[in-house]
Write an enzyme that holds these catalytic residues in place. Structure first.
Site, PDB file in Angstrom:
ATOM      1  N   ALA A 225      23.523 -10.230   5.352  1.00 52.51           N
ATOM      2  CA  ALA A 225      23.115  -8.821   5.477  1.00 52.51           C
ATOM      3  C   ALA A 225      21.608  -8.680   5.336  1.00 52.51           C
ATOM      4  CB  ALA A 225      23.799  -7.985   4.384  1.00 52.51           C
ATOM      5  N   VAL A 226      21.083  -7.661   6.026  1.00 51.57           N
ATOM      6  CA  VAL A 226      19.689  -7.298   5.811  1.00 51.57           C
ATOM      7  C   VAL A 226      19.668  -5.786   5.573  1.00 51.57           C
ATOM      8  CG1 VAL A 226      19.348  -7.382   8.323  1.00 51.57           C
ATOM      9  CG2 VAL A 226      17.369  -7.245   6.860  1.00 51.57           C
ATOM     10  N   VAL A 227      18.830  -5.366   4.638  1.00 48.62           N
ATOM     11  CA  VAL A 227      18.774  -3.952   4.278  1.00 48.62           C
ATOM     12  C   VAL A 227      17.382  -3.416   4.614  1.00 48.62           C
ATOM     13  CG1 VAL A 227      19.063  -2.263   2.417  1.00 48.62           C
ATOM     14  CG2 VAL A 227      20.441  -4.356   2.414  1.00 48.62           C
TER      15      VAL A 227
ATOM     16  N   LEU B 191      14.050  -3.975   2.839  1.00 48.04           N
ATOM     17  CA  LEU B 191      14.248  -3.726   1.400  1.00 48.04           C
ATOM     18  C   LEU B 191      14.881  -4.940   0.723  1.00 48.04           C
ATOM     19  CD1 LEU B 191      15.695  -0.105   1.689  1.00 48.04           C
ATOM     20  CD2 LEU B 191      13.425  -0.750   0.849  1.00 48.04           C
ATOM     21  N   GLY B 192      15.635  -5.695   1.469  1.00 53.79           N
ATOM     22  CA  GLY B 192      16.285  -6.861   0.876  1.00 53.79           C
ATOM     23  C   GLY B 192      17.079  -7.605   1.925  1.00 53.79           C
ATOM     24  N   ARG B 193      17.500  -8.814   1.557  1.00 55.35           N
ATOM     25  CA  ARG B 193      18.209  -9.647   2.517  1.00 55.35           C
ATOM     26  C   ARG B 193      19.119 -10.603   1.775  1.00 55.35           C
ATOM     27  NH1 ARG B 193      17.342 -11.927   7.735  1.00 55.35           N
ATOM     28  NH2 ARG B 193      15.725 -10.419   8.195  1.00 55.35           N
ATOM     29  N   GLY B 194      20.329 -10.763   2.270  1.00 55.15           N
ATOM     30  CA  GLY B 194      21.251 -11.757   1.717  1.00 55.15           C
ATOM     31  C   GLY B 194      21.627 -12.713   2.825  1.00 55.15           C
TER      32      GLY B 194
ATOM     33  N   LYS C 259      22.182  -0.937   5.596  1.00 58.46           N
ATOM     34  CA  LYS C 259      22.591  -2.329   5.356  1.00 58.46           C
ATOM     35  C   LYS C 259      23.300  -2.839   6.602  1.00 58.46           C
ATOM     36  CE  LYS C 259      25.105  -5.300   2.096  1.00 58.46           C
ATOM     37  NZ  LYS C 259      25.787  -5.412   0.796  1.00 58.46           N
TER      38      LYS C 259
ATOM     39  N   ASP D 157      29.946  -9.061  -8.921  1.00 58.06           N
ATOM     40  CA  ASP D 157      28.608  -9.613  -8.659  1.00 58.06           C
ATOM     41  C   ASP D 157      27.542  -8.759  -9.352  1.00 58.06           C
ATOM     42  OD1 ASP D 157      26.929 -11.558  -7.664  1.00 58.06           O
ATOM     43  OD2 ASP D 157      26.838 -10.747  -5.632  1.00 58.06           O
TER      44      ASP D 157
HETATM   45  P1  ADP Z   1      23.689  -8.659  -0.242  1.00 60.56           P
HETATM   46  O1  ADP Z   1      25.168  -8.570  -0.134  1.00 60.56           O
HETATM   47  O2  ADP Z   1      23.059  -9.332   0.921  1.00 60.56           O
HETATM   48  O3  ADP Z   1      23.202  -9.174  -1.569  1.00 60.56           O
HETATM   49  P2  ADP Z   1      22.849  -6.003  -1.137  1.00 60.56           P
HETATM   50  O4  ADP Z   1      23.713  -4.833  -0.896  1.00 60.56           O
HETATM   51  O5  ADP Z   1      22.787  -6.537  -2.520  1.00 60.56           O
HETATM   52  O6  ADP Z   1      23.230  -7.145  -0.098  1.00 60.56           O
HETATM   53  O7  ADP Z   1      21.377  -5.662  -0.655  1.00 60.56           O
HETATM   54  C1  ADP Z   1      20.358  -6.658  -0.705  1.00 60.56           C
HETATM   55  C2  ADP Z   1      19.127  -6.064  -1.369  1.00 60.56           C
HETATM   56  O8  ADP Z   1      18.650  -4.953  -0.581  1.00 60.56           O
HETATM   57  C3  ADP Z   1      19.350  -5.494  -2.781  1.00 60.56           C
HETATM   58  O9  ADP Z   1      19.276  -6.509  -3.755  1.00 60.56           O
HETATM   59  C4  ADP Z   1      18.197  -4.499  -2.859  1.00 60.56           C
HETATM   60  O10 ADP Z   1      16.987  -5.149  -3.142  1.00 60.56           O
HETATM   61  C5  ADP Z   1      18.126  -3.944  -1.431  1.00 60.56           C
HETATM   62  N1  ADP Z   1      18.956  -2.733  -1.308  1.00 60.56           N
HETATM   63  C6  ADP Z   1      20.282  -2.686  -1.094  1.00 60.56           C
HETATM   64  N2  ADP Z   1      20.734  -1.425  -1.050  1.00 60.56           N
HETATM   65  C7  ADP Z   1      19.672  -0.636  -1.250  1.00 60.56           C
HETATM   66  C8  ADP Z   1      19.495   0.792  -1.376  1.00 60.56           C
HETATM   67  N3  ADP Z   1      20.532   1.615  -1.247  1.00 60.56           N
HETATM   68  N4  ADP Z   1      18.248   1.269  -1.613  1.00 60.56           N
HETATM   69  C9  ADP Z   1      17.199   0.411  -1.742  1.00 60.56           C
HETATM   70  N5  ADP Z   1      17.299  -0.934  -1.642  1.00 60.56           N
HETATM   71  C10 ADP Z   1      18.511  -1.472  -1.414  1.00 60.56           C
HETATM   72 MG    MG Z   2      23.205  -8.295  -3.488  1.00 59.52          MG
END
Ligand code: ADP
Ligand code: MG
Length: 366
Positions: free
Chosen positions: A42-44, A36-39, A59, A155
């Site tokens: 972290a990877v989600v 769903l996403g990645r920083g 996450k 943020d």
């Molecule tokens: P980081 O600290 O790496 O930025 P985030 O918590 O922002 O981590 O999560 C990274 C991305 O993952 C988000 O920008 C979003 O796209 C996706 N994501 C995070 N949490 C959720 C969630 N609860 N449901 C769906 N997508 C999510």
């Molecule tokens: Mg984020």
């Protein structure tokens, strides 16, 4: 209110109430679909709870970052999620697992993804001003709740504001409390953190951080949602920072055509260099842009229509828990605003994708 006895000098809260599980995550959840996403750390991933079939977002956070133990930062993220449990606009936390290298947060799944996607979409999928009014109210109700409890997000940006559904447009969920801090009268917080386009001038000047710091980011966020343009983005980070410190913002009709003057006034009340002059979340919720019929643009709506739209968009805030206080405005009526006028944009005009956390300079604190 968050107990200041458990906050460190840097405003981090490390006392958590959630049971941290050490059994195997994969015994209870199946990973499904793509990431769903990645920083940076972290990877989600989407997952399904085996016992209930419920969809969730997991996450996965690395505990060691750049050779340092950052477990405390993760506990702080968990503590803030716990603290905001009572607010419907903050993503729900269901479970926490820990392995030797990671902590896994099992979160409510926000199926509509980031509002970023609609901020940068072409006309047909872009937000209307009416959409932005509804979503901005929800963001403000979430943020007001945090601020009421002395928590700052630090943020707020379109990648950290998710939707319960994209089509039809659902409700918002605020995510990513990795940089959140507790601010109170006794300790002063100055840190260099955030995402260049969204950081407030006081962060760049290493001046005290307060709830007003988030309000600046909400000003930037609203600008982006309405226009599709990032107000301070320069070719280089230094140019972005200069634009921010000079509050160099284009409010011209070129950028805001088709957007009401009240919306511009709302943004201007937030993009004030002096944090003390910036509108608070509560003041924003009282701003006429979020509360009045834009009569020149919309036909009046009958009271029963107002009721119908409220139930969908603004769930009742449940009773506060964990000793947290609720703002004195648990729900606000949803007012009809202008018609289906598209927020003013010709084309998406970011020169490049928004920076990710990995691009942040100056470096984030651990
Ligand atoms: P980081 O600290 O790496 O930025 P985030 O918590 O922002 O981590 O999560 C990274 C991305 O993952 C988000 O920008 C979003 O796209 C996706 N994501 C995070 N949490 C959720 C969630 N609860 N449901 C769906 N997508 C999510
Ligand atoms: Mg984020």
């Amino acid at each position: 209110m968050l107990d200041s006895a458990v906050t460190s000098k840097s405003g981090m809260v490390t006392k958590v109430h959630t049971r941290i599980r050490t059994d195997l995550f994969k015994n209870n959840y199946d990973l499904v679909g793509k990431e769903l996403g990645r920083g940076k750390f972290a990877v989600v991933k989407k997952c399904v709870e085996k016992s209930t079939g419920q969809e969730r977002a997991a996450k996965f956070l690395r505990k060691r970052r750049k050779g340092q133990d950052c477990r405390g930062d993760i506990l702080n993220e968990i503590a803030v999620l716990e603290a905001a449990k009572a607010n419907p606009y903050v993503v729900g936390l269901h479970d926490v697992y820990e392995t030797s290298t990671e902590i896994i947060l099992v979160l409510e799944f926000a199926a509509g993804g980031e509002i970023f996607n609609q901020c940068v979409a072409d006309n047909d999928e872009a937000f209307t001003e009416k959409d932005v009014i509804r979503l901005a109210r929800q963001i403000l109700m979430g943020v007001a709740f945090l601020h009421w409890n002395n928590v700052v997000h630090l943020d707020l940006k379109p990648q950290n504001i998710l939707l319960t559904s994209a089509q039809p447009l659902g409700d918002i969920r605020i995510v990513d409390f990795g940089l959140s801090r507790c601010v109170d009268a006794t300790s002063e917080l100055r840190e260099i953190l955030g995402t260049p386009e969204y950081v407030a001038p006081e962060i760049l000047n290493y001046e005290p951080i307060s709830t007003a710091t988030d309000m600046w980011s909400i000003g930037v966020l609203t600008y982006v949602m309405l226009t599709g343009e990032s107000p301070f983005l320069g070719e280089e980070k230094q140019e972005t920072f200069l634009n921010i410190s000079q509050v160099n913002v284009d409010y011209s009709q070129d950028v805001f055509h088709g957007v009401s003057a009240l919306a511009v006034d709302f943004i201007q009340s937030l993009l004030q260099k002096n944090p003390r002059k910036r509108a608070t979340a509560e003041e924003c919720l009282d701003h006429p842009w979020l509360n009045t019929h834009l009569t020149s643009l919309a036909a009046p709506t009958m009271p029963d229509e107002q009721e119908a739209s409220q139930s969908e968009s603004e769930p009742e805030s449940p009773a506060p828990s964990l000793g947290l206080v609720s703002p004195p405005y648990p729900t606000y009526p949803t007012y009809p605003a202008q018609g289906e006028l598209k927020a003013g944009r010709d084309a998406f005009s970011f020169s490049e994708p928004f920076p990710t956390r990995t691009d942040i300079q100056p470096e984030l604190i651990c």
